[in-house]
Design a protein around this motif. Structure first.
Motif, PDB file in Angstrom:
ATOM      1  N   ASP A 140      11.688 -10.917  14.875  1.00  0.00           N
ATOM      2  CA  ASP A 140      10.600 -10.116  14.941  1.00  0.00           C
ATOM      3  C   ASP A 140       9.780 -10.075  13.287  1.00  0.00           C
ATOM      4  OD1 ASP A 140       8.710  -8.111  15.010  1.00  0.00           O
ATOM      5  OD2 ASP A 140      10.007  -6.720  16.322  1.00  0.00           O
ATOM      6  N   GLU A 141       8.762 -10.564  13.385  1.00  0.00           N
ATOM      7  CA  GLU A 141       8.079 -10.848  12.291  1.00  0.00           C
ATOM      8  C   GLU A 141       7.868  -9.278  11.678  1.00  0.00           C
ATOM      9  OE1 GLU A 141       4.899 -13.335  13.251  1.00  0.00           O
ATOM     10  OE2 GLU A 141       5.991 -14.860  13.238  1.00  0.00           O
ATOM     11  N   ASP A 142       7.476  -8.257  12.614  1.00  0.00           N
ATOM     12  CA  ASP A 142       7.173  -7.119  11.988  1.00  0.00           C
ATOM     13  C   ASP A 142       8.395  -6.448  11.280  1.00  0.00           C
ATOM     14  OD1 ASP A 142       4.538  -6.878  12.882  1.00  0.00           O
ATOM     15  OD2 ASP A 142       5.218  -6.125  14.991  1.00  0.00           O
ATOM     16  N   LYS A 143       9.652  -6.844  11.780  1.00  0.00           N
ATOM     17  CA  LYS A 143      10.731  -6.336  11.231  1.00  0.00           C
ATOM     18  C   LYS A 143      10.933  -6.877   9.921  1.00  0.00           C
ATOM     19  CE  LYS A 143      12.455  -3.644  14.540  1.00  0.00           C
ATOM     20  NZ  LYS A 143      12.611  -2.184  14.576  1.00  0.00           N
ATOM     21  N   ASP A 152       5.141 -16.952  11.452  1.00  0.00           N
ATOM     22  CA  ASP A 152       3.638 -17.192  10.956  1.00  0.00           C
ATOM     23  C   ASP A 152       3.865 -17.023   9.535  1.00  0.00           C
ATOM     24  OD1 ASP A 152       1.236 -16.620  10.230  1.00  0.00           O
ATOM     25  OD2 ASP A 152       0.749 -15.263  11.940  1.00  0.00           O
ATOM     26  N   MET A 153       3.833 -18.336   8.908  1.00  0.00           N
ATOM     27  CA  MET A 153       4.027 -18.203   7.564  1.00  0.00           C
ATOM     28  C   MET A 153       2.749 -17.627   6.789  1.00  0.00           C
ATOM     29  SD  MET A 153       5.665 -22.128   6.687  1.00  0.00           S
ATOM     30  CE  MET A 153       4.334 -23.000   7.369  1.00  0.00           C
ATOM     31  N   LYS A 154       1.599 -17.771   7.284  1.00  0.00           N
ATOM     32  CA  LYS A 154       0.402 -17.311   6.680  1.00  0.00           C
ATOM     33  C   LYS A 154       0.551 -15.610   6.279  1.00  0.00           C
ATOM     34  CE  LYS A 154      -4.638 -17.030   6.462  1.00  0.00           C
ATOM     35  NZ  LYS A 154      -4.686 -17.474   4.874  1.00  0.00           N
ATOM     36  N   ARG A 155       0.924 -15.294   7.776  1.00  0.00           N
ATOM     37  CA  ARG A 155       1.138 -13.612   7.664  1.00  0.00           C
ATOM     38  C   ARG A 155       2.167 -13.184   6.668  1.00  0.00           C
ATOM     39  NH1 ARG A 155       3.591  -9.938  12.532  1.00  0.00           N
ATOM     40  NH2 ARG A 155       2.869  -7.744  11.652  1.00  0.00           N
ATOM     41  N   LEU A 156       3.163 -13.740   7.036  1.00  0.00           N
ATOM     42  CA  LEU A 156       4.403 -13.394   6.136  1.00  0.00           C
ATOM     43  C   LEU A 156       4.089 -13.648   4.492  1.00  0.00           C
ATOM     44  CD1 LEU A 156       7.293 -14.887   8.407  1.00  0.00           C
ATOM     45  CD2 LEU A 156       6.617 -12.327   8.013  1.00  0.00           C
ATOM     46  N   THR A 157       3.390 -14.638   4.167  1.00  0.00           N
ATOM     47  CA  THR A 157       3.200 -14.939   2.999  1.00  0.00           C
ATOM     48  C   THR A 157       2.129 -13.835   2.296  1.00  0.00           C
ATOM     49  OG1 THR A 157       3.569 -17.083   3.205  1.00  0.00           O
ATOM     50  CG2 THR A 157       2.301 -16.514   1.097  1.00  0.00           C
ATOM     51  N   GLU A 158       1.292 -13.613   2.932  1.00  0.00           N
ATOM     52  CA  GLU A 158       0.444 -12.606   2.514  1.00  0.00           C
ATOM     53  C   GLU A 158       0.888 -11.175   2.344  1.00  0.00           C
ATOM     54  OE1 GLU A 158      -2.578 -12.963   5.640  1.00  0.00           O
ATOM     55  OE2 GLU A 158      -3.832 -14.485   4.665  1.00  0.00           O
TER      56      GLU A 158
END
Length: 427
Positions: free
Chosen positions: A165-168, A194-200
């Protein structure tokens, strides 16, 4: 996307006839009596790769030590030559990519460069579904710094053992996190993060972030000029068909070029002063400065040839066909195999699915062995996953139809009962 698939062998052949990449199948060494579905573990040998490898052997035989000087020093700086071909696959500048080491050694290199723990900010954030070697490297780097793994490694756990879960992950980016290492595609479930979201989100919190692209490079489109992670690592023997144990790749964002590598070696020294052999490291301030030792030409040469195919075809076309192949396989499984206990256990969404399919069954290991004996080469992953990886450059829709027929035959005849549940093979 609605592909309007139909059942039947004739439809599979029709798809192949319309495939504008079908000619590239002839560039790879396939066996007439075998359907190869394990290109996400080890890609097939290419004729271009064979040619470039044999060329290196011939040059060595003819030139010996002079190999380093011919063709304007091409082989002395072979990493730079290959980086120009590799960089477009990750959307990076040529000088942000270095072809060197192995995935794990490059993880060690990146972490030793970027991990600077303090009393307040000292944790490395990981997930619990990444490939084991990544975690081994993280843990060992923690120990090198005299810290305890149980305290300094922060693990984002999967709730179902399949997806993250990316939110986690973002929630876990607390003030004590110094660095993050994540996979781009989960090797088991084929989930794309989602690399972009996680990187930001990491950069908002002043956290260094890097990605393992092993199951992504050559399978999906990647644009680091937009994503802007701090570093990334990848192997080249899967979708890129670089050969068993072929050289790996490392990306260093240009904003970090002035940092000293955590592990310095003479091949990271500036070219102008390299052979002065001074005992003071004169760091080459681009990704090539993260090299350590002399390039392994035989491990690099097959890439020289096969990357020409990727350049000619382009990742956009490769990704489009890959998605169509995996969608077709899922369609066949849904319509023909569900009643036998087979299930699709990867994302259905094109934006979230990598290049391989995760087919599950409670007799998965035995079925995977039966498949091999019937001429299909899949990949098994604990506890119940048969990975099917149709590669856009050399697999066909007809092959996928044949694989489904064989899977149905194994289930109908209960062929798997002839095999032990005790694992004895690598794949």
């Amino acid at each position: 996307m609605d592909y309007n698939f139909k059942d039947g062998l004739d439809f599979a052949k029709e798809l192949d006839e319309k495939d504008d990449l079908k000619e590239y199948r002839n560039h790879f060494y396939l066996k007439e009596d075998e359907i190869y579905m394990d290109g996400n573990s080890l890609g097939l040998a290419s004729k271009e790769g064979e040619k470039s490898l044999l060329k290196i052997l011939d040059i060595w035989k003819e030139e010996a030590i002079k190999i380093w000087n011919i063709e304007d020093g091409k082989y002395h700086q072979y990493s730079r030559h290959l980086a120009k071909k590799m960089a477009p696959l990750v959307g990076a500048k040529d000088n942000e990519v270095v072809i060197t080491g192995s995935t794990t050694s490059n993880i060690h290199q990146a972490i030793s460069t970027f991990y600077k723990p303090t009393k307040e900010k000292y944790k490395i954030l990981v997930d619990d579904l990444n490939f084991a070697s990544d975690r081994y490297a993280v843990d060992s780097q923690i120990r090198i710094h005299g810290l305890e793994v149980e305290d300094a490694v922060k693990v984002v756990k999967s709730e179902d053992g399949k997806y993250i879960d990316e939110d986690k992950i973002i929630e876990a980016m607390t003030e004590d996190v110094s660095l993050i290492l994540l996979p781009t595609i989960l090797y088991r479930s084929s989930q794309i993060l989602d690399m972009k979201r996680l990187t930001e989100e990491a950069h908002k919190r002043n956290i260094i972030i890097g990605f393992d692209l092993c199951h992504a490079i050559g399978a999906i489109e990647i644009d680091f000029s937009d994503i802007k992670p701090d570093f990334a690592v990848w192997c080249t023997y899967k979708y890129l068909s670089g050969g068993p144990g072929s050289i790996a790749g490392l990306y260093i964002n240009e904003k970090h070029f002035k940092k000293l590598p955590g592990m310095a070696g003479w091949y990271g020294n500036k070219l102008e002063t390299q052979f002065q052999l001074k005992h003071e490291f004169d760091h080459e301030e681009d990704a090539s400065g993260w090299q350590i030792g002399t390039p392994s030409l035989f491990s690099m040469a097959p890439l020289d040839g096969v990357l020409d195919i990727f350049k000619e075809v382009g990742m956009k076309r490769i990704r489009e066909k890959s998605l169509k192949l995996t969608a077709y396989f899922m369609y066949l499984v849904d319509n023909k195999l569900g009643k036998y206990g087979y299930k699709i256990d990867n994302p259905r969404d094109n934006e979230k699915r990598g290049g391989h399919i995760c087919l599950t069954h409670n007799k998965a290991y035995q079925i995977s062995i039966a498949l091999r004996d019937l001429g299909v080469i899949p990949d098994f992953r604990e506890p119940n996953v048969i990975r099917i990886a149709p590669i856009a450059l050399y697999n066909t829709f007809e092959e996928l139809y044949r694989v489904v027929e064989i899977l149905e035959k194994i289930a109908l005849e209960k062929t798997y009962e002839n095999y032990s549940e005790i694992r004895k093979t690598v794949i």
